[in-house]
Every structure is written in structure tokens, then in C-alpha cells.
Write a protein that holds these residues in place. Sequence first.
Motif, PDB file in Angstrom:
ATOM      1  N   LEU A 111      18.593  10.027  -4.787  1.00 55.90           N
ATOM      2  CA  LEU A 111      19.195  10.821  -3.722  1.00 55.90           C
ATOM      3  C   LEU A 111      18.447  10.684  -2.401  1.00 55.90           C
ATOM      4  O   LEU A 111      19.014  10.948  -1.332  1.00 55.90           O
ATOM      5  CB  LEU A 111      19.242  12.295  -4.126  1.00 55.90           C
ATOM      6  CG  LEU A 111      20.185  12.650  -5.286  1.00 55.90           C
ATOM      7  CD1 LEU A 111      20.055  14.124  -5.625  1.00 55.90           C
ATOM      8  CD2 LEU A 111      21.632  12.323  -4.921  1.00 55.90           C
ATOM      9  N   LEU A 112      17.184  10.283  -2.445  1.00 58.56           N
ATOM     10  CA  LEU A 112      16.383  10.144  -1.225  1.00 58.56           C
ATOM     11  C   LEU A 112      16.450   8.744  -0.631  1.00 58.56           C
ATOM     12  O   LEU A 112      15.965   8.517   0.482  1.00 58.56           O
ATOM     13  CB  LEU A 112      14.923  10.492  -1.522  1.00 58.56           C
ATOM     14  CG  LEU A 112      14.666  11.893  -2.080  1.00 58.56           C
ATOM     15  CD1 LEU A 112      13.186  12.083  -2.361  1.00 58.56           C
ATOM     16  CD2 LEU A 112      15.173  12.964  -1.127  1.00 58.56           C
ATOM     17  N   VAL A 113      17.031   7.806  -1.356  1.00 55.90           N
ATOM     18  CA  VAL A 113      17.047   6.416  -0.905  1.00 55.90           C
ATOM     19  C   VAL A 113      17.786   6.222   0.425  1.00 55.90           C
ATOM     20  O   VAL A 113      17.311   5.480   1.291  1.00 55.90           O
ATOM     21  CB  VAL A 113      17.639   5.508  -2.000  1.00 55.90           C
ATOM     22  CG1 VAL A 113      17.911   4.103  -1.465  1.00 55.90           C
ATOM     23  CG2 VAL A 113      16.688   5.429  -3.184  1.00 55.90           C
ATOM     24  N   LEU A 146      11.165   2.530  -7.995  1.00 53.74           N
ATOM     25  CA  LEU A 146      10.578   1.663  -9.015  1.00 53.74           C
ATOM     26  C   LEU A 146       9.724   2.446 -10.004  1.00 53.74           C
ATOM     27  O   LEU A 146       9.655   2.102 -11.194  1.00 53.74           O
ATOM     28  CB  LEU A 146       9.730   0.578  -8.351  1.00 53.74           C
ATOM     29  CG  LEU A 146      10.486  -0.521  -7.606  1.00 53.74           C
ATOM     30  CD1 LEU A 146       9.509  -1.481  -6.941  1.00 53.74           C
ATOM     31  CD2 LEU A 146      11.413  -1.283  -8.542  1.00 53.74           C
ATOM     32  N   GLY A 147       9.057   3.502  -9.517  1.00 59.31           N
ATOM     33  CA  GLY A 147       8.253   4.306 -10.425  1.00 59.31           C
ATOM     34  C   GLY A 147       9.078   4.879 -11.561  1.00 59.31           C
ATOM     35  O   GLY A 147       8.672   4.843 -12.727  1.00 59.31           O
ATOM     36  N   GLY A 148      10.271   5.402 -11.219  1.00 56.07           N
ATOM     37  CA  GLY A 148      11.150   5.929 -12.259  1.00 56.07           C
ATOM     38  C   GLY A 148      11.775   4.842 -13.103  1.00 56.07           C
ATOM     39  O   GLY A 148      11.824   4.941 -14.336  1.00 56.07           O
ATOM     40  N   LEU A 187      10.779   2.063  -2.464  1.00 54.75           N
ATOM     41  CA  LEU A 187      10.560   1.285  -3.679  1.00 54.75           C
ATOM     42  C   LEU A 187       9.593   1.983  -4.620  1.00 54.75           C
ATOM     43  O   LEU A 187       9.750   1.947  -5.845  1.00 54.75           O
ATOM     44  CB  LEU A 187      10.033  -0.109  -3.325  1.00 54.75           C
ATOM     45  CG  LEU A 187      11.027  -1.056  -2.660  1.00 54.75           C
ATOM     46  CD1 LEU A 187      10.333  -2.329  -2.207  1.00 54.75           C
ATOM     47  CD2 LEU A 187      12.159  -1.391  -3.607  1.00 54.75           C
ATOM     48  N   GLY A 188       8.562   2.633  -4.035  1.00 54.32           N
ATOM     49  CA  GLY A 188       7.609   3.328  -4.869  1.00 54.32           C
ATOM     50  C   GLY A 188       8.258   4.428  -5.691  1.00 54.32           C
ATOM     51  O   GLY A 188       8.012   4.560  -6.896  1.00 54.32           O
ATOM     52  N   SER A 216       0.829  -1.206   0.000  1.00 57.41           N
ATOM     53  CA  SER A 216       0.000   0.000   0.000  1.00 57.41           C
ATOM     54  C   SER A 216       0.863   1.255   0.000  1.00 57.41           C
ATOM     55  O   SER A 216       0.496   2.274  -0.608  1.00 57.41           O
ATOM     56  CB  SER A 216      -0.944   0.004   1.210  1.00 57.41           C
ATOM     57  OG  SER A 216      -0.225  -0.013   2.417  1.00 57.41           O
ATOM     58  N   ALA A 217       2.044   1.198   0.656  1.00 51.46           N
ATOM     59  CA  ALA A 217       2.962   2.340   0.647  1.00 51.46           C
ATOM     60  C   ALA A 217       3.580   2.532  -0.728  1.00 51.46           C
ATOM     61  O   ALA A 217       3.735   3.661  -1.205  1.00 51.46           O
ATOM     62  CB  ALA A 217       4.056   2.144   1.691  1.00 51.46           C
TER      63      ALA A 217
END
Length: 474
Positions: free
Chosen positions: A298-300, A149-151, A145-146, A18-19
Amino acid sequence: MNSNNLSLFVVVLGTLMSAIDTTIVLLAIPTIAQELRADLSIIIWVIIIYLLVIAVFTTQLGRIGDIYGRSRLYNMGFLIFTIGSALCGASLSAVDLVAFRAIQGLGAAMMQANSGAIIADIFPPNKRGRAYGYTSIGWNAGATLGIVLGGFITTFIGWRYIFYINVPIGILAILLGLRYIKTNERRKVKLDILGMAFLLASLSLIAYGSADIAGAGVRSLNIYLISGGIILLLIFFLLERRQEFPIIDLKAFKGSRVFTYSLLASFLQTTGYLATAFIIIMYLQGIRGLSPFDASVLLVPGYVLASIVSPFTGRLSDRIGARIPATIGLGLMIIAVLIYLSIGLDTPLYVVVIASVIGGLGSSLFFPANNSAIMANAPRGFYGGASGLSRTLANIGTLLSYAIVLSVASVTIPREVAFEVFLGTTNLIGGVASSFLIGLKSAFYVSIGILVVALILSALRGKEARAQLSTDKS
């Protein structure tokens, strides 16, 4: 793994999925809009409708879990979520995609509404911090991951697979859930249909009005929409005072101070902090010219750190209570936003990484401790309602967080440019970039103000006697 741990695994997996689908569409929106030939004012609802459905229905689905069984509702939610994901991937138009995202959001709401109560049923109060720590891992890993993975999937495979990826995972989770998640405690409650209608109308008007500000600037229409939404929200709260089983039980806020302040701190933290990653992505992509994938990378580090540390901070809250770790966590989030405030047109990118790491550490301290405090101090027999109430407030906060970002950060530049920047379809340079940066920083100031209030409430919640709670409720 024993049955309790396997149940926890399925709950964490549901939180993860869901996240993921809360953030995975952000970087795919431009590609989706181009392929489906959709107007941007329609395609933005691919993001909003998912958040809106979850915000409105979570508490009532927690109540239904109290009536018919939490495990049954949770497993059914995973099934609906999986079907909705498959339908999203097969969408032929933007309208189809928005409708199927609503179905997907309904499944996610069913999982979210009952996950906290399932943990409360399985684990005693003095061991729930560790369990909520793992659900925090699921949330932080899902957010990571959202975004990533989205990119990646959109760029190298195709946007439809950001939804199809849920299908095999969902099938596995459904099979495990049917076998291992079995909680039988039930109670009779009634649904608040009128309250749901007013909350849905209110949040829809506020969300639509905020999106319209980004697309068309401040004008009479969006002022009327937002004002109407606020009026309906006030009516909603007046109605809730008279309902036997309301969506937001205002009586719950008159009980334990720890329970009340923990709920409010959760709501304000979500409202003030959740969309900061979205703002930073817009800065990196719209002002610094990075690709969506490079911006997300960069946010990972911050999300990864939060995922690693959360189980340990959960155990800490089991020993000493939630007040200290949760309050320190909010303080670290404020520091992270203050660092974001220092960014300029040519700030070294490692500054963003540092702020992300500090914010991730703050999240790992706040979430498991605060969630554990909510459930440990909820009245016995109100686990489903407390879990649903917590998620409802957090989800409303999520929607409001994006609404604030869309409204505040876009009023300083031309409307058509602002809307395209939010969707990642253009880059800004020169004076326009400076103006947009001012808008972003205005949103950060609002974020800091909200987080300060959350910190004060967290610090004043009082000290828990977690061991005594274990004796009373086990």
C-alpha cells in the motif's frame, strides 16, 4: 554514458543499497527471531545497530575521504558493505547478526559520507540539483524495495537472502567504482575520537532506553538511560566547540543562512517524517490484520511517484533555488501526516495510499532541492565535511525518529503487547486496538510539530543566486 554519468550511476547504486538495508529487515525481524531463537530485546538491535553506526561514523568517514581520497573511501565502503551483507546472511546467532550488521553499517556510512562530496566534485553547482535528484531516486527506490523485498523474500525464499541479494550487486558496483569514480582533491584534517565516543555512548543509551520503554513500559531504568544519553549529548556538543575538526562543526552553522537552515531542515524532516511509514505498517499489520507484504504494498505508490518526479524537481531547484520547492515539499508531508491522523479502525485502505502519494510527492520536492542547497552553499574545500555533516544529522534524525515512535506510540497499551506489535508478531483487536491507535496518533502529532519547525526554517533560509554560485565555484 560518459565517465561522470557512470560515476553518478555508482553513487546512486550505493544510495539505493544503503537505503534498502535501512528498511529491509523491518518485516523480516519476526522470522529471524524465531529461526535464531533470539530474545526480542536482542533482535531489535538488528535494526538499531545499523542506524547507530551510520549516525556516529558518517562525518568522520567524510573527513577521512578528504584526507585519503573520496573515491578510495567510497569504493572501500562498498567492499565492506558487500562483505558485511554476506556475513549477515551466514549468521548462526542473533549476536552474530548484530555484529555483522555493524560491519554492514560501517560500509554504508563510508558510502554515504562521500557520495555527496563526489557529486559536488564532478558537477558544477547549477547542475547538482539534477544529480541529487537521481540520488533521491536511489533513496526512495531503496526504501520501497527494502519494504517490499523484505516481506517477499522472507516469505517466499528465506530471510538470509535479504542480505545475500547485496553481494552480486556490490561486486558489480565495486568494479565500476574502481574504474570510473576518481576524485583526487585532498586536505589535511584530524579525527575527533573523543567526540565519536561520546556520540556513540549518547545515542546508544537513548536508543536502548526507548526500546526498553516499548518492551517494559516507563520505569526507572529507561528514564536513567535516556537521561544519561541526553546528558552525554550535551557534553558532546560542549566538547565539539573545542575540537579543531569536530564531528558536528558548530562553526558551520554560523556561515551562510541558506547552508545552516538547509542542514537543520534536513535533520528535522528526517526526525519528524522518516518513521511514519513504520507507524503505518504497524497500523496496517497490528490493527487492520494485513500481512507484512500486503501492508508494504500500500505504500509503494508514494515511493514510486517520488522516484519518478525527483529528477524533474531537482532541475527545478537548479533554476529557481531550493527554498520554494523544498518548503512546498515539507507542506505536502505535513498534509500527508494529517491524513494519517484521520485513520480509524475501519478507514478505507485507499486513504493510506492517498497519504502515501502526497507524502511521496513532498519528498521528491524536498530532498533534491535541499541537498543541492547544502552542497551549493558549502564553503569550497568543505565538500567532504558538508556531505558528512548532512548525512550525520540525517542519520541521527533517523535513529531519533524510531526512538520517538517506540516511546510515544507504545505507552498506551500493555508493554508486552506493544513490543510484539512493533515486531509484527501479533494483531490487536477491540479496546486494545483503540488504545494502540491513540498511541500511533500521538506519534503523528509529534511528527507534525517537528515538520512545522522544519517548514519554517526552510521558508526563512533565503533565496539563492544559483547562477552566481556556479560562476564563483566552477
